[in-house]
Scaffold this motif. Structure first.
Motif, PDB file in Angstrom:
ATOM      1  N   HIS A   1       0.830  -1.215   0.000  1.00 23.73           N
ATOM      2  CA  HIS A   1       0.000   0.000   0.000  1.00 23.73           C
ATOM      3  C   HIS A   1       0.858   1.257   0.000  1.00 23.73           C
ATOM      4  O   HIS A   1       0.438   2.316  -0.444  1.00 23.73           O
ATOM      5  CB  HIS A   1      -0.908   0.017   1.235  1.00 23.73           C
ATOM      6  CG  HIS A   1      -0.215   0.482   2.485  1.00 23.73           C
ATOM      7  ND1 HIS A   1       0.599  -0.333   3.243  1.00 23.73           N
ATOM      8  CD2 HIS A   1      -0.188   1.708   3.096  1.00 23.73           C
ATOM      9  CE1 HIS A   1       1.091   0.355   4.265  1.00 23.73           C
ATOM     10  NE2 HIS A   1       0.628   1.587   4.196  1.00 23.73           N
ATOM     11  N   GLU A   2       2.109   1.097   0.499  1.00 22.67           N
ATOM     12  CA  GLU A   2       3.009   2.234   0.711  1.00 22.67           C
ATOM     13  C   GLU A   2       3.811   2.622  -0.523  1.00 22.67           C
ATOM     14  O   GLU A   2       4.442   3.685  -0.565  1.00 22.67           O
ATOM     15  CB  GLU A   2       3.986   1.900   1.848  1.00 22.67           C
ATOM     16  CG  GLU A   2       5.070   0.881   1.507  1.00 22.67           C
ATOM     17  CD  GLU A   2       4.626  -0.586   1.493  1.00 22.67           C
ATOM     18  OE1 GLU A   2       5.483  -1.463   1.270  1.00 22.67           O
ATOM     19  OE2 GLU A   2       3.422  -0.840   1.712  1.00 22.67           O
ATOM     20  N   LYS A   3       3.812   1.801  -1.555  1.00 24.08           N
ATOM     21  CA  LYS A   3       4.705   1.984  -2.688  1.00 24.08           C
ATOM     22  C   LYS A   3       4.275   3.125  -3.618  1.00 24.08           C
ATOM     23  O   LYS A   3       3.109   3.215  -4.011  1.00 24.08           O
ATOM     24  CB  LYS A   3       4.810   0.680  -3.495  1.00 24.08           C
ATOM     25  CG  LYS A   3       5.495  -0.451  -2.743  1.00 24.08           C
ATOM     26  CD  LYS A   3       6.921  -0.095  -2.399  1.00 24.08           C
ATOM     27  CE  LYS A   3       7.650  -1.184  -1.662  1.00 24.08           C
ATOM     28  NZ  LYS A   3       9.004  -0.762  -1.252  1.00 24.08           N
ATOM     29  N   ILE A   4       5.263   3.964  -3.970  1.00 24.16           N
ATOM     30  CA  ILE A   4       5.042   5.070  -4.891  1.00 24.16           C
ATOM     31  C   ILE A   4       6.106   5.015  -5.983  1.00 24.16           C
ATOM     32  O   ILE A   4       7.286   4.816  -5.695  1.00 24.16           O
ATOM     33  CB  ILE A   4       5.150   6.441  -4.182  1.00 24.16           C
ATOM     34  CG1 ILE A   4       4.271   6.487  -2.925  1.00 24.16           C
ATOM     35  CG2 ILE A   4       4.797   7.567  -5.146  1.00 24.16           C
ATOM     36  CD1 ILE A   4       2.786   6.414  -3.184  1.00 24.16           C
ATOM     37  N   ASN A   5       5.689   5.186  -7.222  1.00 18.61           N
ATOM     38  CA  ASN A   5       6.631   5.278  -8.329  1.00 18.61           C
ATOM     39  C   ASN A   5       6.945   6.748  -8.557  1.00 18.61           C
ATOM     40  O   ASN A   5       6.204   7.471  -9.230  1.00 18.61           O
ATOM     41  CB  ASN A   5       6.030   4.646  -9.589  1.00 18.61           C
ATOM     42  CG  ASN A   5       6.968   4.723 -10.777  1.00 18.61           C
ATOM     43  OD1 ASN A   5       8.184   4.819 -10.626  1.00 18.61           O
ATOM     44  ND2 ASN A   5       6.405   4.697 -11.976  1.00 18.61           N
ATOM     45  N   TRP A   6       8.060   7.210  -7.964  1.00 17.74           N
ATOM     46  CA  TRP A   6       8.434   8.617  -8.075  1.00 17.74           C
ATOM     47  C   TRP A   6       9.128   8.861  -9.421  1.00 17.74           C
ATOM     48  O   TRP A   6      10.058   8.153  -9.775  1.00 17.74           O
ATOM     49  CB  TRP A   6       9.377   9.009  -6.942  1.00 17.74           C
ATOM     50  CG  TRP A   6       8.804   8.828  -5.566  1.00 17.74           C
ATOM     51  CD1 TRP A   6       9.142   7.880  -4.648  1.00 17.74           C
ATOM     52  CD2 TRP A   6       7.786   9.626  -4.953  1.00 17.74           C
ATOM     53  NE1 TRP A   6       8.407   8.027  -3.497  1.00 17.74           N
ATOM     54  CE2 TRP A   6       7.556   9.097  -3.658  1.00 17.74           C
ATOM     55  CE3 TRP A   6       7.049  10.739  -5.369  1.00 17.74           C
ATOM     56  CZ2 TRP A   6       6.627   9.633  -2.784  1.00 17.74           C
ATOM     57  CZ3 TRP A   6       6.111  11.278  -4.500  1.00 17.74           C
ATOM     58  CH2 TRP A   6       5.910  10.732  -3.218  1.00 17.74           C
ATOM     59  N   THR A   7       8.669   9.869 -10.141  1.00 16.07           N
ATOM     60  CA  THR A   7       9.250  10.166 -11.457  1.00 16.07           C
ATOM     61  C   THR A   7       9.950  11.523 -11.508  1.00 16.07           C
ATOM     62  O   THR A   7      10.708  11.785 -12.437  1.00 16.07           O
ATOM     63  CB  THR A   7       8.165  10.129 -12.540  1.00 16.07           C
ATOM     64  OG1 THR A   7       7.071  10.964 -12.143  1.00 16.07           O
ATOM     65  CG2 THR A   7       7.651   8.708 -12.725  1.00 16.07           C
TER      66      THR A   7
ATOM     67  N   ASP B   1      -8.714  -4.787   9.721  1.00 22.02           N
ATOM     68  CA  ASP B   1      -7.630  -4.901  10.699  1.00 22.02           C
ATOM     69  C   ASP B   1      -6.443  -5.645  10.094  1.00 22.02           C
ATOM     70  O   ASP B   1      -5.290  -5.368  10.420  1.00 22.02           O
ATOM     71  CB  ASP B   1      -8.116  -5.624  11.949  1.00 22.02           C
ATOM     72  CG  ASP B   1      -9.105  -4.787  12.756  1.00 22.02           C
ATOM     73  OD1 ASP B   1      -9.245  -3.577  12.450  1.00 22.02           O
ATOM     74  OD2 ASP B   1      -9.741  -5.326  13.679  1.00 22.02           O
ATOM     75  N   THR B   2      -6.738  -6.587   9.203  1.00 22.56           N
ATOM     76  CA  THR B   2      -5.699  -7.315   8.473  1.00 22.56           C
ATOM     77  C   THR B   2      -6.051  -7.244   6.993  1.00 22.56           C
ATOM     78  O   THR B   2      -6.783  -8.093   6.477  1.00 22.56           O
ATOM     79  CB  THR B   2      -5.620  -8.784   8.921  1.00 22.56           C
ATOM     80  OG1 THR B   2      -5.434  -8.839  10.344  1.00 22.56           O
ATOM     81  CG2 THR B   2      -4.451  -9.487   8.241  1.00 22.56           C
ATOM     82  N   PRO B   3      -5.581  -6.211   6.311  1.00 18.47           N
ATOM     83  CA  PRO B   3      -5.938  -6.042   4.901  1.00 18.47           C
ATOM     84  C   PRO B   3      -5.606  -7.278   4.069  1.00 18.47           C
ATOM     85  O   PRO B   3      -4.543  -7.889   4.234  1.00 18.47           O
ATOM     86  CB  PRO B   3      -5.096  -4.844   4.472  1.00 18.47           C
ATOM     87  CG  PRO B   3      -4.887  -4.069   5.734  1.00 18.47           C
ATOM     88  CD  PRO B   3      -4.716  -5.112   6.796  1.00 18.47           C
ATOM     89  N   ALA B   4      -6.515  -7.623   3.184  1.00 20.50           N
ATOM     90  CA  ALA B   4      -6.325  -8.813   2.346  1.00 20.50           C
ATOM     91  C   ALA B   4      -5.651  -8.477   1.027  1.00 20.50           C
ATOM     92  O   ALA B   4      -5.459  -9.344   0.188  1.00 20.50           O
ATOM     93  CB  ALA B   4      -7.677  -9.472   2.078  1.00 20.50           C
TER      94      ALA B   4
END
Length: 426
Positions: free
Chosen positions: A274-280, A297-300
């Motif tokens: 969820h945290e990933k960003i493709n910085w350009t 509470d526990t994302p699937a």
């Protein structure tokens, strides 16, 4: 009448002298064509396959390649009548369907073909198996480009298999993969040769993080973690810190170095994508994964969870201990590191006089301004502010530090926000 006479003369010349002259009365060969404003047109065919019974000495113009080709020594030449390398002919013959000609080409033969690079002798059997298994990928004769593509594919797979085997549990196969091997993998970046032993140790210590064979994503993630923890910062407070934000590719070269921005975490959530960003660039980036409005509470999945209702948490049930210590259930930091408390962040800001984004970058931490990911719709706000989560909570919110060109302070905010994380050694 004139055509009959000319034909008769040509036949006579051919019969008595075995020479034909067109545009000249003194032919200097079997056929001598002389012109100052025209040329000979050879047969133009769709491709060499159109010639069902070629013979040595035949010349055509190949329309599919837009060039002249000649049939010599039992094979069609490359463009420009250049003789085909016999090894390319061999590979083309071995790449047959059905497989009636098993490949026996050697690594030495492949390496001898001009333009072919990256041949690994130990992969000889794998090259042969690839040719037999993928006849549709080879022309007859094969091309240098096809051979190089095969070598790359086989070499990559061999390294991925090696890393997968070395990431075994229990550790019976110590990792010996080299930095050079890792750097040769397409998609793997920022390999540091000096960290080779650390990469090997990481593979041996974290078998659960590698598939068999390993994937490029798994290896790239390892490189990022090892590089970030190999040379920690030792503060005047006595604490040791990662030298970059969690997920960053390198130590920042400026406050707006997008390669040092790193990931944007929702507070208390583990590293699940969820945290990933493709910085350009310094002001633009694209979230790797989308959003969802379904709290869990526990994302699937790896989606960023948006929440417009108080207390604006990505979870159904709030939990203040998710990042509390190195053993915390959702600690996103590498082994031996954890998310700092707000007191620890405050101490560093005070020790180094961090009062704005300029002093944040000039400090040993080289802090950057990646901005945030909004809790209400998952959009990015990039390039002016830096936000750093702590592990500390305040009621239904969590504590963080921020800085920008006009100042720096501490505050509390909604846990569904996506902020940066700078890990501290436990």
């Amino acid at each position: 009448m004139k055509k009959i006479v000319v034909t008769a003369i040509l036949l006579a010349t051919t019969s008595f002298y075995a020479q034909v002259g067109i545009g000249t009365t003194n032919p200097e060969g079997a056929l001598d064509v002389v012109s100052t404003n025209s040329g000979i047109v050879v047969p133009r065919v769709a491709n060499t396959a159109s010639i069902t019974t070629p013979i040595n000495g035949m010349i055509i113009y190949d329309l599919s390649s837009n060039c002249f080709k000649g049939y010599q020594n039992g094979a069609w030449s490359d463009c420009g009548l250049v003789p085909v390398n016999p090894i390319l002919v061999q590979v083309g013959n071995e790449g047959d369907a059905p497989n009636t000609v098993p490949s026996v080409v050697t690594a030495t033969q492949l390496a001898s073909v001009p333009g072919v690079t990256g041949v690994v002798p130990a992969n000889e059997a794998a090259y042969q198996a690839y040719i037999d298994a993928n006849p549709a990928l080879f022309s007859a004769p094969a091309t240098v480009a096809e051979i190089n593509a095969m070598i790359t594919a086989v070499n990559v797979q061999a390294i991925l298999v090696q890393v997968g085997n070395e990431g075994d549990a229990p550790n019976t196969v110590p990792s010996v993969v080299t930095a050079a091997q890792l750097a040769s993998l397409p998609g793997v970046t920022y390999v540091v040769p000096a960290n080779e032993a650390a990469y090997q140790a990481y593979i041996d210590a974290n078998p659960a993080l590698f598939s068999a064979p390993a994937t490029v994503a798994e290896i790239d993630a390892m490189i990022t973690v090892v590089n970030a923890t190999a040379t920690p910062i030792t503060s005047t407070t006595g604490k040791k810190w990662m030298d970059r934000n969690l997920g960053a590719k390198q130590v920042a070269t400026s406050a707006t170095d997008h390669l040092a921005y790193g990931d944007l975490y929702q507070w208390g959530r583990k590293a699940d994508g969820h945290e990933k960003i493709n910085w350009t660039s310094s002001t633009t980036g694209t979230p790797v994964n989308g959003t969802t409005t379904i709290n869990a509470d526990t994302p699937a999945n790896n989606l960023f969870i948006t929440e417009n209702i108080t207390p604006h948490d990505w979870r159904v049930n709030q939990n203040a201990n998710l990042w509390n210590g190195v053993a915390a259930v959702n600690n996103p930091c590498p082994e031996g590191f954890r998310v700092p408390t707000i007191a620890e962040l405050n101490a560093e800001f005070s020790a180094y006089g961090i009062i704005d984004s300029a002093t944040a970058f000039s400090s040993p931490f080289k802090f950057t301004v990646p901005g945030l990911r909004n809790y209400f719709n998952g959009s990015l706000s990039v390039g002016s502010y830096g936000y750093l989560w702590s592990s500390s909570v305040s009621g239904s919110n969590s504590s963080y530090r921020y800085f920008f060109s006009g100042g720096a302070n501490l505050d509390i905010n909604r846990r569904a926000y996506g902020f940066s994380v700078r890990c501290i050694k436990n």
